[in-house]
Design an enzyme around this catalytic site. Sequence first.
Site, PDB file in Angstrom:
ATOM      1  N   ARG A  67      22.258  97.446 -36.214  1.00  0.00           N
ATOM      2  CA  ARG A  67      23.046  98.276 -35.304  1.00  0.00           C
ATOM      3  C   ARG A  67      22.503  98.265 -33.880  1.00  0.00           C
ATOM      4  NH1 ARG A  67      22.714 100.654 -40.053  1.00  0.00           N
ATOM      5  NH2 ARG A  67      20.833 101.778 -39.451  1.00  0.00           N
ATOM      6  N   THR A  68      21.205  98.476 -33.716  1.00  0.00           N
ATOM      7  CA  THR A  68      20.654  98.580 -32.362  1.00  0.00           C
ATOM      8  C   THR A  68      20.760  97.257 -31.631  1.00  0.00           C
ATOM      9  OG1 THR A  68      19.160 100.344 -33.070  1.00  0.00           O
ATOM     10  CG2 THR A  68      18.601  99.199 -31.023  1.00  0.00           C
ATOM     11  N   LYS A  95       3.564  82.758 -34.279  1.00  0.00           N
ATOM     12  CA  LYS A  95       2.352  81.934 -34.239  1.00  0.00           C
ATOM     13  C   LYS A  95       1.202  82.660 -33.561  1.00  0.00           C
ATOM     14  CE  LYS A  95       4.344  78.435 -32.159  1.00  0.00           C
ATOM     15  NZ  LYS A  95       4.576  77.105 -31.569  1.00  0.00           N
ATOM     16  N   ARG A 117      12.410  96.263 -29.126  1.00  0.00           N
ATOM     17  CA  ARG A 117      12.094  97.070 -30.311  1.00  0.00           C
ATOM     18  C   ARG A 117      10.781  96.515 -30.854  1.00  0.00           C
ATOM     19  NH1 ARG A 117      15.728  99.091 -35.163  1.00  0.00           N
ATOM     20  NH2 ARG A 117      16.125 100.629 -33.564  1.00  0.00           N
ATOM     21  N   HIS A 145      12.780 106.560 -29.648  1.00  0.00           N
ATOM     22  CA  HIS A 145      13.993 105.744 -29.653  1.00  0.00           C
ATOM     23  C   HIS A 145      14.955 106.423 -28.674  1.00  0.00           C
ATOM     24  CE1 HIS A 145      17.197 103.149 -30.746  1.00  0.00           C
ATOM     25  NE2 HIS A 145      16.915 103.003 -32.026  1.00  0.00           N
TER      26      HIS A 145
END
Length: 183
Positions: A67-68, A95, A117, A145
């Site tokens: 969703r985000t 890596k 995020r 958030h």
Amino acid sequence: MLDEIAAKPNAWNHRHLLDVDDFSPEEFQLVFETADAMREILARPIKKVPALRGQTVVNLFYENSTRTRASFEIAAKNLSADVLNVTSTASSIAKGESLIDTLKTLEALGANIIVMRHNLSGAPHVAAKYSKANIINAGDGWHAHPTQALLDLYTIRKHKGNLNGLKATIIGDVRHSRVAHSN
């Protein structure tokens, strides 16, 4: 309406969107007015405006999200930005590339705005310190958030008419909820 919002002097005083803790009531109002204007635009057959034309938005996600990430991608495209999605599992991050090196690479490639995020609390604050791009926190660890909090407040305002004098109860594991912390 977007032109009127953009013309307000000193209405927005943030380079980054890391949390809502330091928002003034006027800044919340500006976000809500902008969202109202975008609701009108999204109701049209053609849902695009040139607000971010010529800008590159990078969605940099160290955690899985549907969703985000999709919401940010669609929003950036509706604002006419060029969009690049980067996930940690499909980049040099897997890596061992550091956050700062990743940011420098994205900047060198033309990133103007980085929507981030991250699983570690505070990572967007580190990014804001070391990046020339504007950083938007799309959720960091258990910390915050802010964009979800803004959406929650906008939705409550839409249904209740305003936010003055309202009390809200958040149910669940609020200690570990970045959304609860931002709300």
